[in-house]
Each structure stands twice: as structure tokens, then as C-alpha cells.
Design a protein around this motif. Structure first.
Motif, PDB file in Angstrom:
ATOM      1  N   PHE A   1      -9.589   2.073   3.127  1.00 44.51           N
ATOM      2  CA  PHE A   1      -9.895   2.734   4.107  1.00 44.51           C
ATOM      3  C   PHE A   1      -8.616   4.355   4.256  1.00 44.51           C
ATOM      4  CE2 PHE A   1     -12.665  -0.697   6.548  1.00 44.51           C
ATOM      5  CZ  PHE A   1     -11.881  -1.884   5.318  1.00 44.51           C
TER       6      PHE A   1
ATOM      7  N   LEU B   1     -12.065   6.677  11.215  1.00 47.87           N
ATOM      8  CA  LEU B   1     -11.799   6.272  10.146  1.00 47.87           C
ATOM      9  C   LEU B   1     -12.649   8.084   9.482  1.00 47.87           C
ATOM     10  CD1 LEU B   1     -12.575   4.330   7.814  1.00 47.87           C
ATOM     11  CD2 LEU B   1     -14.612   3.678   8.524  1.00 47.87           C
TER      12      LEU B   1
ATOM     13  N   LEU C   1      -3.474   7.916   7.528  1.00 47.27           N
ATOM     14  CA  LEU C   1      -3.839   6.354   7.427  1.00 47.27           C
ATOM     15  C   LEU C   1      -4.312   5.591   6.362  1.00 47.27           C
ATOM     16  CD1 LEU C   1      -2.515   5.072  10.495  1.00 47.27           C
ATOM     17  CD2 LEU C   1      -0.547   5.900   9.167  1.00 47.27           C
TER      18      LEU C   1
ATOM     19  N   PHE D   1     -14.786   4.557   4.089  1.00 45.23           N
ATOM     20  CA  PHE D   1     -14.532   3.378   3.562  1.00 45.23           C
ATOM     21  C   PHE D   1     -14.954   3.204   2.521  1.00 45.23           C
ATOM     22  CE2 PHE D   1     -14.622  -1.111   3.569  1.00 45.23           C
ATOM     23  CZ  PHE D   1     -15.727  -1.589   3.422  1.00 45.23           C
TER      24      PHE D   1
ATOM     25  N   GLN E   1      -8.202  -3.536   2.614  1.00 44.45           N
ATOM     26  CA  GLN E   1      -8.558  -5.103   2.448  1.00 44.45           C
ATOM     27  C   GLN E   1      -9.327  -5.951   1.597  1.00 44.45           C
ATOM     28  OE1 GLN E   1     -11.924  -4.569   5.828  1.00 44.45           O
ATOM     29  NE2 GLN E   1     -11.038  -6.164   6.465  1.00 44.45           N
TER      30      GLN E   1
ATOM     31  N   GLN F   1      -4.626   9.440  12.068  1.00 45.50           N
ATOM     32  CA  GLN F   1      -3.659   8.600  13.680  1.00 45.50           C
ATOM     33  C   GLN F   1      -3.776  10.240  14.353  1.00 45.50           C
ATOM     34  OE1 GLN F   1      -0.418   6.897  12.846  1.00 45.50           O
ATOM     35  NE2 GLN F   1      -1.002   5.470  14.884  1.00 45.50           N
TER      36      GLN F   1
ATOM     37  N   VAL G   1       0.966  -1.157   0.493  1.00 49.45           N
ATOM     38  CA  VAL G   1       0.142  -0.213   0.109  1.00 49.45           C
ATOM     39  C   VAL G   1       1.140   1.687   0.283  1.00 49.45           C
ATOM     40  CG1 VAL G   1      -1.391   1.498   1.385  1.00 49.45           C
ATOM     41  CG2 VAL G   1      -1.713  -1.609   0.923  1.00 49.45           C
TER      42      VAL G   1
ATOM     43  N   PHE H   1      -1.592  -1.638   6.051  1.00 46.48           N
ATOM     44  CA  PHE H   1      -1.412  -0.382   5.523  1.00 46.48           C
ATOM     45  C   PHE H   1      -0.433   0.160   5.119  1.00 46.48           C
ATOM     46  CE2 PHE H   1      -4.758   1.545   9.055  1.00 46.48           C
ATOM     47  CZ  PHE H   1      -5.208   0.160   9.532  1.00 46.48           C
ATOM     48  N   GLY H   2      -0.648   1.514   4.528  1.00 51.46           N
ATOM     49  CA  GLY H   2       0.423   2.319   4.734  1.00 51.46           C
ATOM     50  C   GLY H   2       1.303   2.831   5.206  1.00 51.46           C
ATOM     51  N   ASP H   3       2.624   3.604   5.077  1.00 54.02           N
ATOM     52  CA  ASP H   3       3.269   4.076   5.445  1.00 54.02           C
ATOM     53  C   ASP H   3       2.835   5.329   6.641  1.00 54.02           C
ATOM     54  OD1 ASP H   3       6.264   3.436   3.523  1.00 54.02           O
ATOM     55  OD2 ASP H   3       5.372   2.114   5.482  1.00 54.02           O
TER      56      ASP H   3
ATOM     57  N   GLY I   1      -5.988   7.165  18.838  1.00 56.59           N
ATOM     58  CA  GLY I   1      -6.301   6.032  18.643  1.00 56.59           C
ATOM     59  C   GLY I   1      -6.514   7.007  16.648  1.00 56.59           C
ATOM     60  N   LEU I   2      -6.919   5.836  15.982  1.00 54.49           N
ATOM     61  CA  LEU I   2      -7.415   5.676  14.605  1.00 54.49           C
ATOM     62  C   LEU I   2      -8.937   6.057  14.244  1.00 54.49           C
ATOM     63  CD1 LEU I   2      -4.602   3.956  14.188  1.00 54.49           C
ATOM     64  CD2 LEU I   2      -6.213   3.093  12.081  1.00 54.49           C
TER      65      LEU I   2
ATOM     66  N   GLN J   1      -6.041  -5.643   7.473  1.00 54.11           N
ATOM     67  CA  GLN J   1      -6.726  -4.401   7.114  1.00 54.11           C
ATOM     68  C   GLN J   1      -4.817  -3.929   6.868  1.00 54.11           C
ATOM     69  OE1 GLN J   1      -8.128  -1.399   8.583  1.00 54.11           O
ATOM     70  NE2 GLN J   1     -10.283  -2.428   8.529  1.00 54.11           N
TER      71      GLN J   1
END
Lengths: 114, 109
Positions: free
Chosen positions: A33, A45, A90, A48, A94, A37, A4, A105-107, A42-43, A103
Motif C-alpha cells: 500500500f 490510500l 507511508l 494498493f 500485509q 498522511q 518495510v 509500515f515503513g518509517d 489521517g491516512l 499492515q
């Protein structure tokens, strides 16, 4: 291995600018998604997407829009950037074959709005 | 409403000590729970999921429906375990996850 890729690791923009964050995945995943962050939160959303041109709002969609014109690419758009959108963003993808699939994730893109 | 709570923002233990990262959830149905980890300068990645009943990097987590908990444990912490750990909950056959706020684990030499 799933890849990703987020187009930028760091981005600095000005208040009021239209900002595009790009995300590409190479595993033909249906689901993608966008999260924010933030420390202590936390994360969260933002949006989606479960198919091309299909999207659902997440918990904090205000001030954002998304585009999924091709299966591998999911773009996050800040229509008119504001300082409270300074954050780490982020992207994740998925496989939709089973909902308990992880899921990937990218960097991340660290976005600063001045 | 569904929620995931990680009560500790920061946890610091000595190398070789046992470590437990707490995760509590609120959901009346049948949950699916995950632990994700983010090492310094690396991307967020899945550590383990309760449905697999696996041990990854020495970590285990047991779902306790009575206490609505999914604590992450390791008997002997290693320095390379230092990372940010997130607990996540999936509900209602939904692809979306509900995330905890995360716990930063620091392993002191």
C-alpha cells in the motif's frame, strides 16, 4: 520481524519534476500500500497492489502512478510533482493469508515540493 | 458510505488518569476494527484489533455495534502512551482499511 524500508526519510524536489518513492519489504507479503498522511486527514490510500503487476486505485490516485515489477518492491511515482503533493508518504505491506492481518509500515518519506 | 470518525484531534490528560480515545464508524455490515499507534519518531504500528479481544499495553477496546463505536481505553495513563492514535475499519472482506483522522494523545507528568 517484518521490515518495510522506504528509500528516503526526507526528499525535496521541484515543481514539475518526476519523483520516485521506493518501498521494499522482506516478508514475501502479497499486499502493498501507498498512503499519504496529512494532519487532520489521517491516512488516505493512494494505491494498493495485491500481486506483481497488479494494482488498484485508492481514494486519491490523481497525480500518482505505481509500479510493482517484483513482489518485494512497490514504487510510487509522482508524474509531475506539484506543491499540493507535499506530504508524508507511508508504505505498508500485509500478508494476504487473512484480511484481518495487520499492515506493517515503513518509517515514511517526508516529501517537500518547492 | 463507510466512514471512521475520531472526534478529538488532541487529547491531553495527566499521568495516572483514565484515558478514552473515541472512534465511531459508519458501516451497515459486520465491521472489523483496529487501533494503530505512532509514537514520536517511530513507524505506525498495530496496537490492537477487536477480533482478538486483547489488552495491549493496558489498552482495551470494545466493539459496540449498537453505538457503532470502538473506543480505546486505559484506566491509568502513562507518559509513554503519548502518541498519535488512529482507528481503522475494514469492510467487505476487503484488504483496504478506512482510516480515521487520528487523535494526538499527550500525557502530562
Amino acid at each position: 520481524d517484518v521490515k518495510v524500508t522506504q528509500s528516503s526519510r526526507y526528499l525535496v524536489k521541484r515543481t514539475g519534476e518526476k519523483v520516485f518513492l521506493e518501498c521494499v519489504q522482506d516478508m514475501d507479503h502479497e499486499n502493498m500500500f501507498w498512503y499519504r498522511q496529512d494532519p487532520g486527514l489521517g491516512l488516505r490510500l493512494i494505491y494498493f497492489s495485491y500481486d506483481v503487476k497488479m494494482k488498484e486505485k485508492g481514494d486519491i490516485p490523481e497525480g500518482y502512478s505505481v509500479s510493482r515489477e517484483k513482489k518485494e518492491r512497490f514504487s510510487l511515482i509522482l508524474e509531475s510533482a506539484s506543491t499540493n503533493q507535499t506530504s508524508m508518504y507511508l508504505c505498508a505491506s500485509q500478508w494476504a493469508g487473512s484480511s484481518n492481518q495487520p499492515q506493517h509500515f515503513g518509517d515514511g518519506t517526508r516529501l517537500s515540493i518547492l | 458510505a463507510q466512514r471512521v470518525t475520531q472526534p478529538e484531534k488532541l487529547l491531553s490528560v495527566f499521568k495516572g488518569a483514565p484515558v478514552e480515545l473515541k472512534c465511531n464508524y459508519s458501516y451497515s455490515g459486520s465491521p472489523e476494527l483496529f487501533w494503530y499507534v505512532q509514537y514520536s519518531r517511530q513507524r505506525l504500528q498495530l496496537l490492537l484489533r477487536h477480533i482478538s479481544r486483547e489488552s495491549i499495553k493496558g489498552f482495551t477496546a470494545d466493539l459496540n455495534k449498537g453505538e457503532t463505536s470502538f473506543h480505546l481505553k486505559k484506566p491509568f495513563a502513562q507518559e509513554e502512551d503519548s502518541a498519535m492514535y488512529y482507528c481503522a475499519l475494514r469492510v467487505d472482506s476487503n484488504y483496504q482499511l478506512i482510516w480515521g483522522a487520528g487523535t494526538k494523545l499527550i500525557i502530562k507528568p
